[in-house]
Design an enzyme around this catalytic site. Structure first.
Site, mmCIF file in Angstrom:
data_model
loop_
_atom_site.group_PDB
_atom_site.id
_atom_site.type_symbol
_atom_site.label_atom_id
_atom_site.label_comp_id
_atom_site.label_asym_id
_atom_site.label_seq_id
_atom_site.Cartn_x
_atom_site.Cartn_y
_atom_site.Cartn_z
ATOM 1 N N TYR A 50 -0.467 4.224 7.242
ATOM 2 C CA TYR A 50 -0.603 2.786 7.481
ATOM 3 C C TYR A 50 -0.739 2.537 8.974
ATOM 4 C CZ TYR A 50 1.349 2.518 2.724
ATOM 5 O OH TYR A 50 1.594 2.694 1.382
ATOM 6 N N GLY A 56 -0.728 -7.065 -7.973
ATOM 7 C CA GLY A 56 -2.186 -6.941 -8.010
ATOM 8 C C GLY A 56 -2.831 -7.253 -6.682
#
Length: 331
Positions: free
Chosen positions: A60, A209
């Site tokens: 990341y 999601g």
């Protein structure tokens, strides 16, 4: 805050925090750059609310996210469970492939420890299975880190059922992190049963999601031009509209319970088993505070049945990654 136990007795808050979105100018952008000050304040506020489980990864940024988490937990390390991941190789800041060789594991853990500013990583995941390195060799090297006190517990991410079994035979696996949500239920067939059989905790990433299930995104026009989700097949022009039906089903339950859509989606996951601990990604206090309230939301049997019927496995239109990403999961 309520608490749950992953494998091998590792206790964590019932909701963890995915720290991936918290940096500026990183390689995975959701909704624009974060404010670093707000990101730090979000982690501090989460700790105040009883959250103990924070998830980051070498990839990341890359690297920046671990540095941010390290800065945030200075002086507040006690009782926190810090999870990070290895498994990629780099040319500078460019990711050039997967690498779970013992040599790369050794190099990666030293870098992560330094960036996080901690003496030991509580939960160390293989981020993606390396098809060129036998899982026994990888987990054997990870187990050495446990023996040395640099790592406390071991985890896998997006591993297939046989890989999980082979890994667990070398050294107990504490947790498997894989995508799981109301619109991504594929793990229910054979991954969750293996985890339950072996006593491995399950940590769903992207439990909302990638924001779709919150109901806050009504069209692709709501996404910045450089938003990573513009490359997500489920956010494509042809799939976006049909997938809004899933949001409508969640909204019906949310309105009945006086809860946000995010809280319902997270509470549904928590209801899937006592070893399930979702880690919604956040970068603002307001979003984090909303999500952690899901730990106290108990959906009724009727609520759960309604969601299962309205959003069965396979309901979402489109694969969860493009072709390259799909080749790296369930190995």
């Amino acid at each position: 805050m309520k608490y749950r136990t992953l494998g091998q007795g590792l206790e964590v808050s019932a909701i963890g925090i995915g720290c991936m979105p918290m940096i500026r100018g990183g390689n995975i952008n959701y909704g624009g750059d974060a404010s670093i000050d707000e990101s730090l304040a979000t982690i501090h506020r989460a700790i105040d609310l009883g959250v103990t489980f924070f998830d980051t990864a070498q990839i990341y940024g890359p690297f920046q996210n671990e540095e941010l988490v390290g800065e945030a937990i200075k002086g507040r390390r006690d009782k926190l469970v810090i999870a990070t991941k290895f498994g990629f190789k780099f040319d500078g800041n460019t990711i050039t492939g997967v690498d779970s060789s013992p040599a790369n594991i050794r190099s990666s853990v030293e870098g992560s420890l330094k960036r996080l500013g901690i003496d030991a990583i509580d939960l160390y995941y293989q981020h993606r299975v390396d098809p060129n390195t036998p899982i026994e060799e990888t987990v054997g090297a990870m187990a050495e880190l446990v023996e040395e006190g640099k790592v406390r517990f071991l985890g896998l991410s997006e591993a297939g059922p046989e890989t999980i079994r082979r890994a667990h035979a070398v050294h107990p696996i504490c947790a498997l992190q894989s995508e799981y949500s109301l619109w991504e239920r594929d793990v229910e067939k054979d991954i969750l049963p293996v985890c339950e059989e072996l006593g491995i905790g399950f940590v769903p990433y992207s439990p909302l999601g990638r924001g779709f299930l919150t109901g806050q995104i009504q069209s692709r026009d709501d996404l910045p031009a450089d938003d990573w989700r513009r490359n997500d097949p489920r956010y494509s022009e042809e799939n976006f509209g049909p997938n809004l039906k899933i949001v409508d089903a969640i909204r019906a339950v949310a309105e009945r319970n006086g809860a946000s859509l995010a809280q319902v989606a997270l509470a549904w996951l928590i209801a899937q088993g006592p070893h399930v601990v979702p880690i919604p990604g956040v970068k603002r206090r307001v979003t984090m505070e909303d999500s952690v309230k899901a730990a106290d939301l108990e959906l009724s049997a009727a609520d759960l049945d309604e969601l299962d019927a309205a959003v069965p496995p396979g309901a979402a239109q489109g694969p969860r990654y493009r072709e390259q990403g799909m080749r790296m999961v369930r190995l």
